[in-house]
Design a protein around this motif. Structure first.
Motif, PDB file in Angstrom:
ATOM      1  N   MET A 149      70.066 127.669  11.973  1.00 21.89           N
ATOM      2  CA  MET A 149      71.605 127.507  12.134  1.00 21.89           C
ATOM      3  C   MET A 149      71.919 126.673  13.180  1.00 21.89           C
ATOM      4  N   TRP A 150      71.389 125.686  13.290  1.00 23.60           N
ATOM      5  CA  TRP A 150      71.866 124.281  14.334  1.00 23.60           C
ATOM      6  C   TRP A 150      71.335 124.541  15.542  1.00 23.60           C
ATOM      7  N   CYS A 151      70.179 125.677  15.818  1.00 20.07           N
ATOM      8  CA  CYS A 151      70.027 125.912  17.354  1.00 20.07           C
ATOM      9  C   CYS A 151      68.659 125.675  17.868  1.00 20.07           C
ATOM     10  N   ASP A 210      77.712 134.998  25.985  1.00 17.64           N
ATOM     11  CA  ASP A 210      76.487 135.021  25.297  1.00 17.64           C
ATOM     12  C   ASP A 210      76.577 134.438  23.825  1.00 17.64           C
ATOM     13  N   ASN A 211      77.578 133.850  23.723  1.00 18.07           N
ATOM     14  CA  ASN A 211      77.776 133.163  22.264  1.00 18.07           C
ATOM     15  C   ASN A 211      78.815 132.083  22.162  1.00 18.07           C
ATOM     16  N   GLY A 212      78.705 131.054  21.334  1.00 12.33           N
ATOM     17  CA  GLY A 212      79.710 129.913  21.314  1.00 12.33           C
ATOM     18  C   GLY A 212      81.011 130.509  21.137  1.00 12.33           C
ATOM     19  N   SER A 213      81.471 131.582  20.280  1.00 13.53           N
ATOM     20  CA  SER A 213      82.833 131.969  19.946  1.00 13.53           C
ATOM     21  C   SER A 213      83.417 132.590  21.221  1.00 13.53           C
ATOM     22  N   SER A 214      82.697 133.070  21.987  1.00 13.29           N
ATOM     23  CA  SER A 214      83.254 133.650  23.263  1.00 13.29           C
ATOM     24  C   SER A 214      83.493 132.459  24.188  1.00 13.29           C
ATOM     25  N   ALA A 215      82.633 131.651  24.322  1.00 15.79           N
ATOM     26  CA  ALA A 215      82.582 130.429  25.202  1.00 15.79           C
ATOM     27  C   ALA A 215      83.916 129.625  24.977  1.00 15.79           C
ATOM     28  N   VAL A 216      84.283 129.705  23.690  1.00 13.18           N
ATOM     29  CA  VAL A 216      85.387 128.896  23.357  1.00 13.18           C
ATOM     30  C   VAL A 216      86.683 129.643  23.567  1.00 13.18           C
ATOM     31  N   GLU A 217      86.578 130.870  23.370  1.00 16.57           N
ATOM     32  CA  GLU A 217      87.740 131.793  23.892  1.00 16.57           C
ATOM     33  C   GLU A 217      87.917 131.685  25.261  1.00 16.57           C
ATOM     34  N   GLY A 224      88.691 122.354  11.737  1.00 14.15           N
ATOM     35  CA  GLY A 224      88.016 122.444  12.937  1.00 14.15           C
ATOM     36  C   GLY A 224      87.273 123.631  12.645  1.00 14.15           C
ATOM     37  N   TYR A 225      86.137 123.945  13.365  1.00 13.21           N
ATOM     38  CA  TYR A 225      85.407 125.535  13.440  1.00 13.21           C
ATOM     39  C   TYR A 225      85.238 125.655  15.066  1.00 13.21           C
ATOM     40  N   HIS A 226      85.393 126.862  15.423  1.00 14.28           N
ATOM     41  CA  HIS A 226      85.100 127.063  16.733  1.00 14.28           C
ATOM     42  C   HIS A 226      84.563 128.585  17.074  1.00 14.28           C
ATOM     43  N   GLY A 227      84.158 129.066  15.785  1.00 20.95           N
ATOM     44  CA  GLY A 227      83.514 130.448  15.778  1.00 20.95           C
ATOM     45  C   GLY A 227      84.431 131.395  15.055  1.00 20.95           C
ATOM     46  N   ASP A 228      83.955 132.564  14.897  1.00 20.38           N
ATOM     47  CA  ASP A 228      84.399 133.602  13.966  1.00 20.38           C
ATOM     48  C   ASP A 228      85.233 134.700  14.731  1.00 20.38           C
ATOM     49  N   MET A 237      89.289 120.539  20.461  1.00 14.88           N
ATOM     50  CA  MET A 237      88.607 120.074  19.271  1.00 14.88           C
ATOM     51  C   MET A 237      86.988 119.863  19.423  1.00 14.88           C
ATOM     52  N   GLU A 238      86.304 119.916  18.357  1.00 16.32           N
ATOM     53  CA  GLU A 238      84.854 119.518  18.345  1.00 16.32           C
ATOM     54  C   GLU A 238      84.681 118.095  18.844  1.00 16.32           C
ATOM     55  N   SER A 239      83.478 117.907  19.641  1.00 16.83           N
ATOM     56  CA  SER A 239      83.074 116.496  20.120  1.00 16.83           C
ATOM     57  C   SER A 239      82.298 115.826  19.171  1.00 16.83           C
ATOM     58  N   LEU A 254      86.702 120.204  24.858  1.00 14.50           N
ATOM     59  CA  LEU A 254      85.766 119.788  23.862  1.00 14.50           C
ATOM     60  C   LEU A 254      84.749 120.668  23.651  1.00 14.50           C
ATOM     61  N   ASP A 255      84.560 121.250  22.334  1.00  9.11           N
ATOM     62  CA  ASP A 255      83.642 121.836  21.708  1.00  9.11           C
ATOM     63  C   ASP A 255      82.503 121.359  21.673  1.00  9.11           C
ATOM     64  N   GLU A 256      81.439 121.151  22.403  1.00  5.99           N
ATOM     65  CA  GLU A 256      79.909 120.838  22.054  1.00  5.99           C
ATOM     66  C   GLU A 256      79.178 121.536  21.568  1.00  5.99           C
ATOM     67  N   ILE A 257      79.480 122.720  21.185  1.00  4.42           N
ATOM     68  CA  ILE A 257      78.459 123.699  20.827  1.00  4.42           C
ATOM     69  C   ILE A 257      77.624 123.137  19.652  1.00  4.42           C
ATOM     70  N   ALA A 258      78.052 122.630  18.685  1.00  9.00           N
ATOM     71  CA  ALA A 258      77.119 122.230  17.794  1.00  9.00           C
ATOM     72  C   ALA A 258      76.664 120.750  17.902  1.00  9.00           C
ATOM     73  N   THR A 259      77.536 119.757  18.523  1.00  6.80           N
ATOM     74  CA  THR A 259      77.114 118.523  18.569  1.00  6.80           C
ATOM     75  C   THR A 259      76.546 117.897  19.852  1.00  6.80           C
ATOM     76  N   GLY A 287      76.750 125.814  23.581  1.00  8.30           N
ATOM     77  CA  GLY A 287      76.058 126.887  23.149  1.00  8.30           C
ATOM     78  C   GLY A 287      74.720 126.420  21.920  1.00  8.30           C
ATOM     79  N   LYS A 288      74.809 127.204  21.195  1.00  5.78           N
ATOM     80  CA  LYS A 288      73.606 126.733  19.986  1.00  5.78           C
ATOM     81  C   LYS A 288      72.323 126.016  20.850  1.00  5.78           C
ATOM     82  N   MET A 289      72.150 124.989  20.846  1.00  9.74           N
ATOM     83  CA  MET A 289      70.770 124.422  21.403  1.00  9.74           C
ATOM     84  C   MET A 289      70.494 124.629  22.821  1.00  9.74           C
TER      85      MET A 289
HETATM   86  C1  PLP Z   1      78.592 127.575  15.861  1.00  4.89           C
HETATM   87  C2  PLP Z   1      79.660 127.052  16.607  1.00  4.89           C
HETATM   88  C3  PLP Z   1      80.711 127.777  17.313  1.00  4.89           C
HETATM   89  C4  PLP Z   1      80.364 129.282  17.316  1.00  4.89           C
HETATM   90  O1  PLP Z   1      79.248 129.694  18.078  1.00  4.89           O
HETATM   91  P1  PLP Z   1      78.442 130.948  17.753  1.00  4.89           P
HETATM   92  O2  PLP Z   1      77.480 131.231  18.883  1.00  4.89           O
HETATM   93  O3  PLP Z   1      78.167 131.165  16.482  1.00  4.89           O
HETATM   94  O4  PLP Z   1      79.602 132.103  17.985  1.00  4.89           O
HETATM   95  C5  PLP Z   1      81.733 127.343  17.930  1.00  4.89           C
HETATM   96  N1  PLP Z   1      81.835 125.899  17.731  1.00  4.89           N
HETATM   97  C6  PLP Z   1      81.089 125.284  16.897  1.00  4.89           C
HETATM   98  C7  PLP Z   1      81.405 123.832  16.913  1.00  4.89           C
HETATM   99  C8  PLP Z   1      79.946 125.747  16.304  1.00  4.89           C
HETATM  100  O5  PLP Z   1      79.181 124.974  15.743  1.00  4.89           O
END
Ligand code: PLP
Length: 436
Positions: A45-47, A102-109, A135-139, A205-207, A239-244, A268-270
């Motif tokens: 899952m990209w991490c 502790d996770n990306g969704s929280s970090a975006v919020e 866009g996608y920033h978490g669930d 936005m995602e970066s 900027l959401d750099e979680i995945a990129t 987040g992620k990596m």
């Molecule tokens: C995965 C992802 C998130 C959410 O991170 P989680 O750790 O799954 O909550 C947020 N933004 C982007 C761009 C992601 O790819």
């Protein structure tokens, strides 16, 4: 077979009665209970960065766990959290303070809460959040509200926060009434029009690319132009750099490559190499200073998690960053990206392949039933289920995003392994062509 009690993520449980059980990791491979070795084509899952069971990271975890497993950042601090924050503000130029979660969704919020409270703290009535379509920033609800992928989120639409969405560039399927030629400019115009209303607290936005939106890589100067539009209307830029970030697209902080410095950056992620969950929300001096004042003014950030800045997670993130330096990982990623790119032509010759989008160490291969209409390839069984099973036969672990095959290898994957991933993908597409 014993009924599994685990409810799996984004999964039709009736379609999957037989999950392969992973018993251990071995470098770039996940090892199943039946002995099958799966090359990890989606970096778990990209991490994942270095593969599984990497000794330096394992040692960092065990060292930290035996010294101090957890102590809060409430009233206290600890070495790994401090040291990592110093490292992160060096990786992310322009940033001043780091807030852990502790996770990306929280970090975006948290980024959104910072932006909203920033305007409250300085006494200006900017209240609206704006983000991009697709866009996608978490669930979680706040993160879902900022992203919006209809297939994932439509059931929850009535319960989401009010966030205004503007169109995002999409080279393959431009927004209705846009053409491939004017798409980017129309998207920029829409951003300009919305921010000109003067009420926007932040644009999120995602970066570099929309990853879960199907590897939509932004046109060359789009992100820097958005940054300028934010600046000219005094809107905070998140900027959401979680995945990129962390090298996925070929740079440590993708926003540096995009010539667009945000006010708030999210990682987040990596960040921990894929070993322990950790999120980080970084704010520049302007934003973080607005939270300073007398206690009674209540300007401090109203947010905190039990495991905020967990010592084991921050220690393994530190070791991960040391390894990036020691192995010149970013340089290596740029070379490895060329190996992936070398397969584009061959993959694109397949009948079912409508579009291929690639940058750094990610490739999205979009499968269509007809390249002329660009209709996504569909079947009653999920594409993901079908592709997973085919990939397993070739000793590869893949998860598709709808009709898009995602190749997201761990950054440190070797050249022969990347080749195996790509040649297996070619065979999988050939097998799909016999079915569809
Ligand atoms: C995965 C992802 C998130 C959410 O991170 P989680 O750790 O799954 O909550 C947020 N933004 C982007 C761009 C992601 O790819």
């Amino acid at each position: 077979m014993k009924q599994s009690r685990v409810w799996h993520p984004n999964t039709q449980m009736s379609e999957w009665s037989d999950f392969d059980k992973i018993v251990r990791g071995d470098g770039m491979y996940l090892v199943c209970a039946d002995g099958t070795r799966l090359l990890d084509g989606v970096a778990s899952m990209w991490c994942n960065v270095w593969g599984h069971s990497r000794s330096e990271l394992v040692r960092a975890i065990s060292r930290q766990a035996s010294t101090l497993a957890h102590s809060p950042l409430f009233n206290l601090t600890h070495g790994p959290a401090e040291e990592l924050a110093d490292k992160l503000v060096r990786i992310a130029p322009g940033m001043h303070r780091v807030f852990y979660s502790d996770n990306g969704s929280s970090a975006v919020e948290i980024a959104a809460k910072m932006a909203i409270q920033y305007w409250a703290n300085i006494g200006e009535p900017k209240k609206r959040l704006v983000s991009l379509d697709n866009g996608y920033h978490g669930d979680t609800f706040g993160a879902m509200s900022m992203g919006y992928i209809p297939e994932f989120f439509s059931r929850f639409k009535n319960y989401m926060l009010k966030v205004d969405h503007i169109p995002a560039p999409n080279s393959y399927r431009p927004t209705r009434r846009h053409t491939e030629q004017n798409d980017e400019q129309m998207c920029l115009d829409a951003a300009e029009r919305r921010l000109a209303q003067g009420d926007v607290a932040a644009l999120v936005m995602e970066s570099g690319a929309q990853m879960a939106g199907g590897v939509q890589i932004f046109p060359r100067n789009y992100q820097s132009k958005i940054a300028k539009i934010c600046k000219s209307h005094d809107t905070l830029f998140i900027l959401d750099e979680i995945a990129t970030g962390f090298g996925r697209l070929g740079s440590m902080a993708e926003y540096v490559a995009q010539h667009s410095t945000p006010d708030i950056a999210v990682f987040g992620k990596m960040l921990t190499g894929g070993y322990i969950t950790l999120g980080a929300t970084l704010a520049n001096k302007r934003v973080s200073d607005a939270f300073l004042g007398e206690f009674a003014e209540s300007r401090h950030l109203f947010h905190g998690h039990t495991y905020t800045g967990n010592p084991i997670a921050t220690a393994v993130a530190l070791e991960n960053i040391r390894l990036y330096d020691r192995y010149s990982l970013i340089r290596r990623v740029r070379a490895a990206s060329g190996i992936l790119a070398g397969f584009i032509e061959e993959i694109s010759r397949r009948r079912l392949v409508g579009d291929i989008r690639h940058k750094g160490m990610v490739m999205g291969i979009e499968l269509v039933s007809d390249p002329a209409t660009r209709a996504p390839l569909r079947s009653t069984q999920s594409m993901n289920r079908i592709v997973y099973a085919l990939a397993k036969k070739h000793g590869v672990y893949l998860r598709t995003l709808g009709n898009i095959i995602m190749l997201v290898p761990p950054l440190y994957m070797s050249t022969p392994q990347i080749r195996k991933l790509c040649t297996s993908t070619l065979k999988i597409i050939d097998e799909l062509e016999q079915r569809f």
